[in-house]
Design an enzyme around this catalytic site. Structure first.
Site, short mmCIF file in Angstrom:
data_model
loop_
_atom_site.label_atom_id
_atom_site.label_comp_id
_atom_site.label_asym_id
_atom_site.label_seq_id
_atom_site.Cartn_x
_atom_site.Cartn_y
_atom_site.Cartn_z
CG HIS A 1 -0.47 -0.05 2.52
ND1 HIS A 1 0.43 0.87 2.98
CD2 HIS A 1 -0.69 -0.90 3.56
CE1 HIS A 1 0.73 0.63 4.23
NE2 HIS A 1 0.07 -0.47 4.61
CG HIS B 1 4.12 -1.37 2.42
ND1 HIS B 1 2.87 -1.86 2.11
CD2 HIS B 1 4.38 -1.75 3.69
CE1 HIS B 1 2.40 -2.51 3.15
NE2 HIS B 1 3.30 -2.46 4.13
CB CYS C 1 1.43 -9.24 19.06
SG CYS C 1 0.35 -8.56 17.78
CB CYS D 1 3.77 -6.93 16.35
SG CYS D 1 2.59 -5.68 16.84
CB CYS E 1 -1.31 -5.95 20.21
SG CYS E 1 -0.46 -4.99 18.94
CG HIS F 1 -1.85 -6.08 15.06
ND1 HIS F 1 -0.55 -5.82 15.43
CD2 HIS F 1 -1.85 -6.04 13.70
CE1 HIS F 1 0.20 -5.67 14.36
NE2 HIS F 1 -0.56 -5.78 13.30
CE LYS G 1 -2.38 0.83 12.54
NZ LYS G 1 -2.55 -0.22 11.59
CE LYS H 1 -6.93 -7.29 4.05
NZ LYS H 1 -6.64 -8.68 4.34
#
Ligand code: MSP
Length: 474
Positions: free
Chosen positions: A24, A27, A132, A135, A149, A152, A301, A304
């Site tokens: 995405h 990156h 996690c 991560c 976490c 997540h 953030k 999805k």
């Protein structure tokens, strides 16, 4: 004389990205920044090694493959291919793309781990605690919020298993000294301070470097115990060595990295486990690591469930790669957090690229053709500050400077009213046009590492004129 000996080298790396999901815009951000620096140092005639790639082992990737009813290898081939393709479309000219499933990488990771084991820096023990999977990280209670976490929003797994550990604790004081003395530079300053305070206040524990193969089979087998696979982060960090052929000639030529780029999410690992592994191997540390900010999309953030993940492919189709490069590096300072808003993106595209720069080029080009301007001679030093900006990763400052010139040249054209000058003072008009053409070429040169397509197009349009050399040989 052998040129290799007199050429300076520049080794730059990005993180290697997990292949649990397609690439995405986040990156792309880090990889584009590395591309700007790689292009810049190539223009300065350095021998550049620009490394990027994909991180393909571990529980998270294996789980994604299972969810898609496919094998991990097929899945990683697919997603890794998507990364390569999108980097090509974004004009990212890496020198090496590593995949941690490459045979060479696997073999070398095993050699390195055996070395550390033989040096008694890896020992057998037990890990009891939290993990996690999102991560791919061992967590302490402090790292969690209400037991979950914070990234997540999930409860970590409880793990109690025998494993191998690396003697990270041994390096705490040495690390602190190296960072304080800037022998191992961490940028920006605020992040460096965070790491210093972490190393001052928390005790570095030895770190697990393996998982039971019966629990995590998608990984590199430990050479000294085949019932374990290598912890995915250890496998991943070693890519910076294996990708340039450690311990052979290419490695000798490029080691240590001049700059390692990442976002703040993975700075801690890169400033603790990573340098400690290098010290354990008696290797010099990277000269500098830089952690940039994180950006959100329309204030949130990327996730999805919010359906706000920006796929660079879609933006590329409508706007081209330079529009993305321009927006990401002009809109926010590289070290800071920012927000990718589609409205802002469209606005900047229209106002800055199409109007300000596009118009400047087109109107001067038309005048040049109409009034037959011949050539350009003098040198213009107006953009000299941008070399330092790029070397300091202050891409926004560089673009601000370039756009100041774009805007002021547009203003000057409006004030001078060349369409009247042609009747009243044609000599002055030719002089002015010479100046404007030259400025545009200086702008195009300055843009070369940042917006390579735009730069090339501008230069092509003024083809018969030789651009000034903004980046002299080193
Ligand atoms: N595989 C590990 C890294 C191993 S390196 C030895 C990993 N992968 S990742 O796919 O999660 O990539 C994290 C990196 O992607 C960040 O450090 C940053 O470079 C980039 N980004 C991902 N999302 C981003 C944003 N929303 N904003 C800015 N950068 C982002 O961690």
């Amino acid at each position: 004389m052998d040129l290799e000996f007199i050429m300076k080298k520049y080794y730059i790396t990005t993180p290697i990205y997990y292949v649990n999901n397609p690439p995405h815009i986040g990156h792309a951000y880090t990889t584009l920044a590395a591309d700007v620096l790689a292009r810049y140092f190539r223009l300065k005639k350095y021998q550049v090694m620009f490394l990027t790639g994909t991180d393909e082992h571990g529980q998270k990737v294996a789980q994604s493959a299972r969810d898609k009813n496919t094998s991990p290898q097929k899945y990683t081939d697919l997603i890794s291919g998507k990364y390569k393709k999108i980097w090509r479309h974004l004009g990212i000219g890496y020198d090496k793309f590593i995949r941690t499933t490459d045979h060479q990488h696997i073999k070398k990771v095993q050699v390195i781990l055996q070395k550390l084991y033989d040096k008694k820096l890896i020992y057998q023990g037990e890990y009891q605690g939290l993990y996690c999977v999102g991560c791919e990280e061992y967590k302490g209670k402090r790292d969690l919020k209400k037991g979950k976490c914070p990234v997540h929003k999930k409860k970590p797994e409880i793990i109690k298993e025998s494993c191998y550990l690396f003697k990270l604790s041994k390096y705490q004081n040495k690390l602190l000294d190296l960072i304080r003395n800037n022998k191992f530079q961490i940028k920006p300053e605020a992040r460096r301070n965070e790491i210093i305070s972490f190393l001052k206040n928390e005790k570095l524990e030895d770190v697990a470097i393996s998982r039971q193969k019966s629990k995590v089979s998608w990984g590199i087998e430990l050479p000294f115990d085949k019932s374990h696979t290598t912890y995915v982060w250890i496998d991943a960090l070693l890519n910076y060595l294996t990708a340039i052929d450690w311990p052979d000639d290419n490695f000798k030529k490029f080691w240590p990295p001049d700059l390692q780029l990442m976002a703040k999410d993975i700075l801690r690992i890169h400033s603790t486990i990573w340098p400690a592994l290098l010290m354990a191997l008696d290797l010099p540390l990277p000269k500098k690591i830089f952690a940039h900010g994180f950006f959100t999309v329309n204030g949130h953030k990327m996730s999805k469930s919010l359906k706000n993940i920006i796929d660079p492919k879609i933006v590329l189709k409508d706007y081209g790669s330079d529009a993305i490069r321009y927006f990401l590096f002009r809109e926010f300072h590289f070290g800071s957090d920012g927000d990718f808003s589609i409205d802002r993106f469209q606005e900047r595209y229209r106002a800055d690229l199409a109007n300000d720069l596009g118009n400047l080029v087109q109107r001067v080009l038309k005048m040049k053709q109409k009034y037959k301007v011949e050539t350009i001679k003098e040198t213009d030093q107006a953009l000299s500050g941008i070399e330092k900006d790029i070397e300091d990763l202050a891409f926004k400052n560089a673009l601000d400077k370039i756009w100041d010139i774009v805007m002021s040249t547009n203003q000057e054209i409006n004030q001078e009213e060349p369409w009247n000058l042609v009747k009243t003072d044609s000599e002055k008009l030719v002089k002015l046009l010479n100046k404007w053409v030259k400025r545009i070429l200086v702008i195009a040169n300055a843009l070369e590492p940042l917006l390579p397509e735009t730069s090339k197009n501008i230069i092509k349009q003024f083809q018969e004129l030789k651009p000034e050399v903004l980046f002299p040989k080193v």
